[in-house]
Write an enzyme that holds these catalytic residues in place. Sequence first.
Site, PDB file in Angstrom:
ATOM      1  CE1 TYR A  51     -80.595 -62.866 -47.787  1.00 41.59           C
ATOM      2  CE2 TYR A  51     -80.738 -63.689 -45.537  1.00 41.59           C
ATOM      3  CZ  TYR A  51     -79.991 -63.220 -46.605  1.00 41.59           C
ATOM      4  OH  TYR A  51     -78.634 -63.113 -46.479  1.00 41.59           O
ATOM      5  CB  THR A 223     -76.335 -44.000 -58.085  1.00 39.60           C
ATOM      6  OG1 THR A 223     -76.074 -42.697 -58.603  1.00 39.60           O
ATOM      7  CG2 THR A 223     -75.086 -44.840 -58.202  1.00 39.60           C
ATOM      8  CE  LYS A 226     -73.043 -40.326 -57.792  1.00 42.57           C
ATOM      9  NZ  LYS A 226     -73.219 -41.750 -58.118  1.00 42.57           N
TER      10      LYS A 226
END
Length: 417
Positions: A51, A223, A226
Site C-alpha cells: 500500500y 494509456t 497500446k
Amino acid sequence: MTALMKMDPDIAGVISGEERREADKIILIASENYVSQAVIEAQGSILSNKYAEGYPSKRFYEGCEYVDEAESLAIERAKDLFKAEHCNVQPLSGTIANLAVYLTMLKPGDTILGMNLSHGGHLSHGAPASFTGRIFQSYHYGVSRETHLIDYDEVRTMARSVKPRMIVVGASSYSRIIDFGKFREIADEVGALLMSDIAHIAGLVAAGVHPSPVPYVDFVTSTTHKTLRGPRGAFILCRKEYASKIDSTVFPGLQGGPFMNIIAAKAVCFKEAQTEQFREYGKQIVRNAKALCQALKEKGYDIVTGSTDNHMFLVDLTNKGITGRDAAHALDRAGITLNKNVIPFDTQSPYVTSGIRIGTPIVTTRGMREREMAQIAEWIDRVLSNVSDKSLQKQVASEVKAFCTNYPIRPEIRNEG
Ligand code: DSN
C-alpha cells in the site's frame, strides 16, 4: 507457473489457453499489444503487496522506500520520454486519467467539445453513455462526409458557437495525423483549455513517428498498453503549474492505493520506449499498417480516408456486402482476430457495423514486416470473399497457426537465446 498449476489448475489452464491463443492467431486489434517479459515480470511481482497511498516521499504508510523509487523512476522516465514538465503515473485506466483532468479543471455542467464516438472518438470524451457526457455539457465534432478527415473548420465553427471550457482531441479509430497546432489555435481563439488523449498513438509519439501534442496542449492523457507496449494503466502529463492539482484529483480525489507493481511495469515500459530499438519498432508499426492497407486496397477494399499515417485503419465493407460483425466472426474463426467497428456516418448499429478496424502493433511486436502484411491481406481476402465457408476458415486457421510458429510472442526472449 508451477505454484499456480498446483494451487489452481483452472486458472493456470485459462492462462495457458490464452497464451496459446496469442501464439497461434494473428491479432490485429489496434488497441492491444504483447508486452515484453520484463514488463510481465514487473507487473507480476510482489510490489503488488504494498500500500502506498500518496506520492513518493509523502505517503500515508511506512515501508515505501522501494516503491517510492519505482514511482520516481516511472515519473522521471515519462517526463524525459515525452519532454513534459510533470507526470502522474497512478491512473488505473485511460478513462480515469481523462476524468481526473476534467474534474481538476471543470465544474459539473461546464461545456466540453470532443470527437464524436461514432466518427472515431472515445466514450470518455463526453459520449452520452459515459458519465463524462452526463456530468458535463458535451458537444462533438466529427469528420468530413467527403474525406473522412477531421473537419477543422467544423471544429472551429462549433467551438465559436458552444464556447467550450475544454476541447478534447484524440481518437480510438482515426488513421491520420492529428494537427495539435490547429487545435491549439482554435482553443486560443475561444479561450478553451486543450486536452489530448493519445492512448492509441502514445508509442508512435514516443518513437517520433507522430507529432507530439506536448508543446501545444495543456494536458495529455494516455494509456500505457497500446502502441506504447506497457502494462494496463494510464498516465497524465501537464505543466508544473497544474501538477499539484492534478495529483490531488487522482489521489485522494478519484483513487485510493496505487498499484505499485503496475507503476513499476510502467517504469520498465518507459525505459524500453527510450531505446533506438523502440523507435525502429514505432516506424515499422506504421510501415506495416501502410503495407496492409495498400494490399487490401489493391484487392478492392474501401479504406476509410483512403490510407493511414499511423498504426491502424478502418475498412468499409459496404461494397463487399458484408457487415463488420460477420467479417470479424469469420476472420476470428480463421485465426485472424480484429474488431468490428462503426465507420463515420454508419447506417448499421454499433453491434453490427459496416466496418472492421485493423491495427499492426502486435504483428510488429512479433517481428512481422511488409512481406508478412501481404500474406495477411491474402488470407483476409480469401475469408471475406467466402464469409460463410466454415471449411475455408478452418483451412486458413491451420495455415495461420503454422505461419505464426515463426513469430514468437516475446521476441526479446528468442533474441537473447
Ligand atoms: N477500447 C479501446 C479501443 O479498443 O480503442 C479504447 O479504450
